[in-house]
Design a protein around this motif. Structure first.
Motif, mmCIF file in Angstrom:
data_model
loop_
_atom_site.group_PDB
_atom_site.id
_atom_site.type_symbol
_atom_site.label_atom_id
_atom_site.label_comp_id
_atom_site.label_asym_id
_atom_site.label_seq_id
_atom_site.Cartn_x
_atom_site.Cartn_y
_atom_site.Cartn_z
ATOM 1 N N LEU A 141 0.920 -1.178 0.052
ATOM 2 C CA LEU A 141 0.094 -0.092 0.052
ATOM 3 C C LEU A 141 0.939 1.503 0.141
ATOM 4 C CD1 LEU A 141 -2.668 -1.073 2.486
ATOM 5 C CD2 LEU A 141 -3.130 -0.711 -0.039
ATOM 6 N N TYR A 142 2.031 1.414 0.846
ATOM 7 C CA TYR A 142 2.914 2.342 0.600
ATOM 8 C C TYR A 142 3.483 2.471 -0.712
ATOM 9 C CZ TYR A 142 3.664 3.680 5.618
ATOM 10 O OH TYR A 142 3.480 4.286 6.728
ATOM 11 N N GLY A 143 3.542 1.422 -1.455
ATOM 12 C CA GLY A 143 4.029 1.675 -3.056
ATOM 13 C C GLY A 143 3.019 2.025 -3.655
ATOM 14 N N GLU A 174 6.523 4.302 12.083
ATOM 15 C CA GLU A 174 7.289 3.675 13.135
ATOM 16 C C GLU A 174 6.463 2.576 13.589
ATOM 17 O OE1 GLU A 174 8.577 6.515 15.889
ATOM 18 O OE2 GLU A 174 10.251 6.867 14.852
ATOM 19 N N TRP A 175 5.312 2.596 14.056
ATOM 20 C CA TRP A 175 4.541 1.607 14.512
ATOM 21 C C TRP A 175 4.309 0.216 13.465
ATOM 22 C CZ3 TRP A 175 -0.488 2.746 17.634
ATOM 23 C CH2 TRP A 175 -0.106 3.695 18.673
ATOM 24 N N GLN A 176 4.511 0.804 12.095
ATOM 25 C CA GLN A 176 4.263 -0.331 11.023
ATOM 26 C C GLN A 176 5.586 -0.908 10.640
ATOM 27 O OE1 GLN A 176 2.714 2.551 8.529
ATOM 28 N NE2 GLN A 176 0.852 2.814 9.936
ATOM 29 N N GLN A 177 6.831 -0.394 11.159
ATOM 30 C CA GLN A 177 8.148 -0.742 11.081
ATOM 31 C C GLN A 177 8.531 -0.333 9.572
ATOM 32 O OE1 GLN A 177 9.003 -4.829 12.470
ATOM 33 N NE2 GLN A 177 8.388 -4.232 14.606
ATOM 34 N N MET A 178 7.990 0.627 9.207
ATOM 35 C CA MET A 178 8.219 1.108 7.575
ATOM 36 C C MET A 178 9.283 2.273 7.566
ATOM 37 S SD MET A 178 6.214 -0.940 5.888
ATOM 38 C CE MET A 178 6.186 0.029 4.420
ATOM 39 N N ASP A 179 10.164 2.186 6.776
ATOM 40 C CA ASP A 179 11.247 3.202 6.445
ATOM 41 C C ASP A 179 10.573 4.041 5.317
ATOM 42 O OD1 ASP A 179 13.295 4.670 5.916
ATOM 43 O OD2 ASP A 179 14.724 3.051 5.638
ATOM 44 N N LEU A 180 10.333 5.355 5.753
ATOM 45 C CA LEU A 180 10.106 6.236 4.644
ATOM 46 C C LEU A 180 11.050 6.442 3.602
ATOM 47 C CD1 LEU A 180 7.406 8.697 6.539
ATOM 48 C CD2 LEU A 180 6.805 6.861 4.805
ATOM 49 N N LEU A 186 6.433 9.317 -1.253
ATOM 50 C CA LEU A 186 5.736 9.415 -0.321
ATOM 51 C C LEU A 186 6.288 10.228 0.986
ATOM 52 C CD1 LEU A 186 3.150 8.147 1.167
ATOM 53 C CD2 LEU A 186 4.449 6.332 1.775
ATOM 54 N N MET A 187 7.580 10.146 1.175
ATOM 55 C CA MET A 187 8.150 10.687 2.132
ATOM 56 C C MET A 187 8.174 12.453 1.905
ATOM 57 S SD MET A 187 11.866 10.344 3.861
ATOM 58 C CE MET A 187 12.867 10.878 3.043
ATOM 59 N N ALA A 188 8.327 12.762 0.781
ATOM 60 C CA ALA A 188 8.239 13.979 0.484
ATOM 61 C C ALA A 188 6.801 14.713 0.622
ATOM 62 C CB ALA A 188 8.414 14.401 -1.298
ATOM 63 N N TRP A 189 5.820 13.754 0.315
ATOM 64 C CA TRP A 189 4.224 14.388 0.716
ATOM 65 C C TRP A 189 4.108 14.353 2.266
ATOM 66 C CZ3 TRP A 189 1.062 11.148 2.826
ATOM 67 C CH2 TRP A 189 -0.260 11.108 3.062
ATOM 68 N N TYR A 190 4.500 13.402 2.872
ATOM 69 C CA TYR A 190 4.557 13.257 4.168
ATOM 70 C C TYR A 190 4.863 14.471 4.907
ATOM 71 C CZ TYR A 190 4.580 11.943 9.058
ATOM 72 O OH TYR A 190 4.395 11.937 10.533
ATOM 73 N N LEU A 191 6.292 14.773 4.642
ATOM 74 C CA LEU A 191 6.795 16.135 5.441
ATOM 75 C C LEU A 191 6.300 17.413 4.840
ATOM 76 C CD1 LEU A 191 10.591 14.874 4.869
ATOM 77 C CD2 LEU A 191 9.092 14.939 6.818
#
Length: 214
Positions: A141-143, A174-180, A186-191
């Protein structure tokens, strides 16, 4: 007797609860917060069940029009439609794009990442099969989100309730043990969203916690 006005928000510091507090802050609507501490099973109190028959947070009461609502997706649509902000004109092409990705969050991101929290964060070692299944789905889903955000600032044409619905679930990476860092778009959007003042304020409702940064 003074007549109540404005919006009452019944919530806790979960992704679904934060969707609504973030949207209320973005819209600038006045609201009162009534914490429902799910760690103490307050969601099972009869008075709360009268507002939310599924005994889940969040729920709202809009005293200005005399309506109460449960289910975070419905609440987001209602509040955005009430103000005409952060949602496209009903029936337009952009509106249906937003509905498509909102349903993706409601039917995929929320339930599946929630299962990752259950098995990986809170019950590790109880079921290797479940941990593997939901971690793999979490990554898939992150993909999907990462590919969608390639060349885009937001999940649809502009910042909307779709981003507000999805962002709090990714905030628990972090709860999902995912490395953004493995999902650069996705990380750029998140930030990008994490730095919004309304998001920071809404994230701290009703428990004042800082927005997590990768």
């Amino acid at each position: 007797m003074q007549t109540k006005t404005g919006i009452d928000l019944y919530t806790w510091s979960t992704p679904n609860g934060r969707k609504v507090s973030i949207l209320l802050e973005e819209l600038g609507l006045p609201y009162r917060v009534f914490p429902v501490d799910i760690t103490k099973n307050q969601q099972h109190d009869p008075d709360f069940i009268a507002l939310s028959p599924n005994n889940k947070i969040p729920a709202i009461v809009d005293h200005d029009v005399g309506i109460s609502l449960m289910e975070s997706g419905a609440i987001l649509m209602y509040l955005a439609s009430k103000t005409g902000l952060l949602i496209s004109e009903t029936g337009s092409k952009n509106y249906w794009q937003e509905m498509q990705w909102l349903m993706f969050q409601m039917g995929g991101i929320g339930p599946m990442l929630g299962q990752t929290h259950h098995f990986v964060k809170f019950n590790p070692g109880q079921s290797a099969y479940a941990e593997q299944r939901y971690c793999q789905e979490n990554r898939r889903l992150y993909g999907v989100l990462d590919r969608r955000l390639q060349g885009r600032k937001y999940l649809c044409d502009s910042y909307s309730i779709v981003d507000i619905a999805t962002w709090p679930w990714v905030s628990r990476f972090e709860w999902q043990q995912m490395d953004l860092e493995q999902f650069p778009h996705l990380m750029a959007w998140y930030l990008r969203i994490a730095c919004r003042p309304a998001v920071k304020r809404g994230y701290g409702v009703p428990v004042d916690l800082p927005v997590p940064l990768p």
